[in-house]
Motif scaffolding. Structure first.
Motif, mmCIF file in Angstrom:
data_model
loop_
_atom_site.group_PDB
_atom_site.id
_atom_site.type_symbol
_atom_site.label_atom_id
_atom_site.label_comp_id
_atom_site.label_asym_id
_atom_site.label_seq_id
_atom_site.Cartn_x
_atom_site.Cartn_y
_atom_site.Cartn_z
ATOM 1 N N ARG A 148 0.835 -1.207 0.000
ATOM 2 C CA ARG A 148 0.000 0.000 0.000
ATOM 3 C C ARG A 148 0.870 1.257 0.000
ATOM 4 N NH1 ARG A 148 -2.577 -2.698 4.313
ATOM 5 N NH2 ARG A 148 -2.082 -0.939 5.710
ATOM 6 N N ASP A 149 1.957 1.232 0.771
ATOM 7 C CA ASP A 149 2.843 2.394 0.826
ATOM 8 C C ASP A 149 3.509 2.646 -0.527
ATOM 9 O OD1 ASP A 149 2.233 2.800 3.461
ATOM 10 O OD2 ASP A 149 4.055 1.879 4.255
ATOM 11 N N ILE A 150 3.959 1.586 -1.191
ATOM 12 C CA ILE A 150 4.575 1.753 -2.511
ATOM 13 C C ILE A 150 3.555 2.291 -3.510
ATOM 14 C CG2 ILE A 150 5.547 0.487 -4.485
ATOM 15 C CD1 ILE A 150 7.001 -1.306 -2.472
ATOM 16 N N ASP A 151 2.343 1.777 -3.478
ATOM 17 C CA ASP A 151 1.295 2.282 -4.386
ATOM 18 C C ASP A 151 1.054 3.773 -4.166
ATOM 19 O OD1 ASP A 151 0.936 -0.215 -5.529
ATOM 20 O OD2 ASP A 151 -0.795 -0.725 -4.293
ATOM 21 N N ARG A 152 0.992 4.184 -2.897
ATOM 22 C CA ARG A 152 0.752 5.599 -2.597
ATOM 23 C C ARG A 152 1.902 6.469 -3.111
ATOM 24 N NH1 ARG A 152 -1.883 3.746 2.321
ATOM 25 N NH2 ARG A 152 0.102 3.673 3.404
ATOM 26 N N ARG A 153 3.121 5.976 -2.959
ATOM 27 C CA ARG A 153 4.284 6.746 -3.424
ATOM 28 C C ARG A 153 4.294 6.863 -4.951
ATOM 29 N NH1 ARG A 153 9.901 5.100 -0.970
ATOM 30 N NH2 ARG A 153 10.395 6.999 -2.171
ATOM 31 N N ILE A 154 3.873 5.814 -5.625
ATOM 32 C CA ILE A 154 3.806 5.866 -7.097
ATOM 33 C C ILE A 154 2.799 6.927 -7.539
ATOM 34 C CG2 ILE A 154 3.086 4.572 -9.146
ATOM 35 C CD1 ILE A 154 4.298 2.071 -7.829
ATOM 36 N N THR A 155 1.627 6.918 -6.901
ATOM 37 C CA THR A 155 0.609 7.910 -7.239
ATOM 38 C C THR A 155 1.101 9.324 -6.918
ATOM 39 O OG1 THR A 155 -1.157 6.303 -6.813
ATOM 40 C CG2 THR A 155 -1.765 8.628 -6.814
ATOM 41 N N ALA A 156 1.770 9.479 -5.768
ATOM 42 C CA ALA A 156 2.275 10.791 -5.372
ATOM 43 C C ALA A 156 3.345 11.301 -6.332
ATOM 44 C CB ALA A 156 2.833 10.730 -3.951
ATOM 45 N N ALA A 157 4.047 10.360 -6.984
ATOM 46 C CA ALA A 157 5.076 10.752 -7.953
ATOM 47 C C ALA A 157 4.467 11.165 -9.289
ATOM 48 C CB ALA A 157 6.058 9.602 -8.152
ATOM 49 N N GLY A 158 3.155 11.109 -9.386
ATOM 50 C CA GLY A 158 2.483 11.522 -10.613
ATOM 51 C C GLY A 158 2.396 10.445 -11.669
ATOM 52 N N ILE A 159 2.608 9.196 -11.264
ATOM 53 C CA ILE A 159 2.551 8.074 -12.208
ATOM 54 C C ILE A 159 1.156 7.455 -12.138
ATOM 55 C CG2 ILE A 159 3.548 5.863 -12.872
ATOM 56 C CD1 ILE A 159 6.099 6.716 -11.404
ATOM 57 N N SER A 160 0.485 7.373 -13.263
ATOM 58 C CA SER A 160 -0.884 6.860 -13.299
ATOM 59 C C SER A 160 -0.889 5.341 -13.395
ATOM 60 C CB SER A 160 -1.638 7.444 -14.498
ATOM 61 O OG SER A 160 -2.904 6.827 -14.636
ATOM 62 N N PHE A 161 -1.792 4.722 -12.633
ATOM 63 C CA PHE A 161 -1.994 3.288 -12.743
ATOM 64 C C PHE A 161 -2.964 2.945 -13.874
ATOM 65 C CE2 PHE A 161 -0.407 3.207 -8.345
ATOM 66 C CZ PHE A 161 0.498 2.150 -8.444
ATOM 67 N N SER A 162 -3.459 3.972 -14.554
ATOM 68 C CA SER A 162 -4.361 3.732 -15.674
ATOM 69 C C SER A 162 -4.003 4.663 -16.829
ATOM 70 C CB SER A 162 -5.813 3.955 -15.239
ATOM 71 O OG SER A 162 -6.712 3.626 -16.291
ATOM 72 N N PRO A 163 -2.799 4.491 -17.403
ATOM 73 C CA PRO A 163 -2.422 5.323 -18.547
ATOM 74 C C PRO A 163 -3.302 4.984 -19.749
ATOM 75 C CG PRO A 163 -0.835 3.556 -18.233
ATOM 76 C CD PRO A 163 -1.754 3.512 -17.058
ATOM 77 N N PRO A 164 -3.473 5.920 -20.680
ATOM 78 C CA PRO A 164 -4.374 5.695 -21.821
ATOM 79 C C PRO A 164 -4.052 4.423 -22.606
ATOM 80 C CG PRO A 164 -3.712 7.988 -21.717
ATOM 81 C CD PRO A 164 -2.894 7.280 -20.691
#
Length: 398
Positions: A148-164
């Motif tokens: 969960r912490d890694i997922d939050r950090r990825i989102t905070a870095a501006g990386i989308s888990f749903s790119p086009p």
């Protein structure tokens, strides 16, 4: 009870073990033999009518040394058999296979009577699953904190888990109900007891979506939810009675996989558990380091850790294995064997799919699978069990 005097052969075994720093007694030798951990002495004629003599099998000294070193009060013989086998010791094969089957199929689950009708059996499976979930769902998180912490950090870095480019392959879920660890356990138990008759493709999709970040694009879940013209998983078979997934109690299928597997495959699966733990921990470490670099404005041309992390989100398997590892980083012997059988069952299932759908893009496996799963899959494919071998054609007699 009066015990007979130990034979000279047994005393020689005990002495040889003592020279190598392991203590053993005649009583322990008897117990190990009774448990199938140590073969009996071999009897040979002494010649010229002088009766018989006994000799210890060649592997006996190594086994006595190992058992003398690792036996502790309360340790189950099955656990000793599994650990000795994993360490490369020549434990008798019947004992090894019995220990593997017990570890992979023995559980607190009731077995719904096969004689009941389909509806009655399904109702009984649902009752068992709900009862197990009620007792145990509070013991484990749906996702460990580190994920969960890694997922939050990825989102905070501006990386989308749903790119086009990824979202184009996900039509979106039609299930809007929140998913809990209790739901996961209920589905898992139902699927174990009933196979594809109880665990549907929609259930698999729900699990896959529940284990990824909210709003993530999950193409494999979409494929399970919207089948288009593809066959259901329950319908994939080789035309000779072998199906990709069982329609009944999965434990029967697991026992067959263990029974058919060469001992080399079982040992490889045992060591694959260590590989899985090292891989999962290392992947988390690498991703966290890459996120540190991003936060420090030190971009890199390549992010192999994040790439693998996104494979886990897209396809589910890597994510499930990481979750399994983090929830139980130091599994006891019985649980380790259960995980090893899970990996072997997975590798065998992929090999089944290769037989049933030979035109699929299996050249992508090295990229999509964790290395330890791929190695195990290749091992099974190189020496498949009897049920995976293509039946020989028959010709009419002339």
């Amino acid at each position: 009870m009066v015990r007979k005097q130990p034979s000279a052969t047994d005393m020689a075994l005990i002495a040889a073990a003592s020279e190598r720093g392991a203590a053993a007694t005649p009583t322990q030798l008897e117990r190990w033999r009774a448990a199938g951990l140590l073969p009996g002495n071999e009897q040979h004629g002494a010649g010229q009518g002088r009766g018989s003599v006994s000799t210890a099998p060649p592997e006996a000294v190594d086994l006595v040394v190992w058992l003398g070193t690792h036996t502790r009060p309360g340790r189950r013989p099955g656990d000793l058999a599994l650990e000795a086998f994993g360490a490369g010791l020549p434990i008798p094969e019947p004992t090894v296979r019995a220990a593997w089957i017990a570890a992979s199929t023995d559980s607190h689950l009731d077995t719904p009577p096969e004689a009941e009708g389909a509806i009655d059996r399904s109702d009984r499976i649902a009752e068992i699953a709900q009862e197990v979930a009620r007792k145990h769902s509070s013991k484990g998180a749906l996702l460990p904190r580190r994920i969960r912490d890694i997922d939050r950090r990825i989102t905070a870095a501006g990386i989308s888990f749903s790119p086009p480019e990824l979202g184009a392959f996900d039509r979106g879920t039609y299930d809007t109900e929140p998913y809990t660890s209790r739901d996961l356990l209920t589905t898992a138990v139902s699927t174990v007891l009933g196979g594809t008759s109880e665990g549907t493709e929609a259930d698999l999709a729900a699990i896959t979506r529940a284990l990824v970040p909210t709003g993530a694009a999950v193409p494999v879940a979409s494929m399970l939810e919207y089948r288009n013209d593809g066959p259901q998983l329950a319908d994939i078979n080789d035309g000779h009675g072998l199906a990709l997934l069982p329609t009944g109690d999965v434990r029967h299928d697991v026992a067959r996989v263990v029974t058919e597997a060469p001992l080399a495959h079982l040992r490889a699966a045992w060591h694959a558990v260590d590989d899985m733990h090292q891989w999962a921990t290392a992947l988390c470490d690498v991703v966290e380091t890459e996120l540190d670099e991003l936060a420090a404005k030190r971009p890199s041309p390549d992010y192999p850790g994040l790439r693998q992390w996104f494979f886990g989100v897209m396809f589910g398997l890597n994510r499930i294995l990481i979750r399994h590892t983090l929830l139980e980083p130091k599994p006891p012997t019985h649980a380790r064997a259960g995980t090893a059988v899970m990996l072997l069952y997975l590798a065998t299932g992929i090999s089944r799919l290769r037989v049933m759908e030979p035109d699929s893009q299996f050249e992508l496996l090295p990229e999509l699978l964790p290395p330890f799963v791929y190695r195990l899959t290749e091992l099974v494919a190189a020496d498949p069990p009897a049920s995976l071998r293509t039946p020989m054609p028959t010709y009419p007699e002339t």
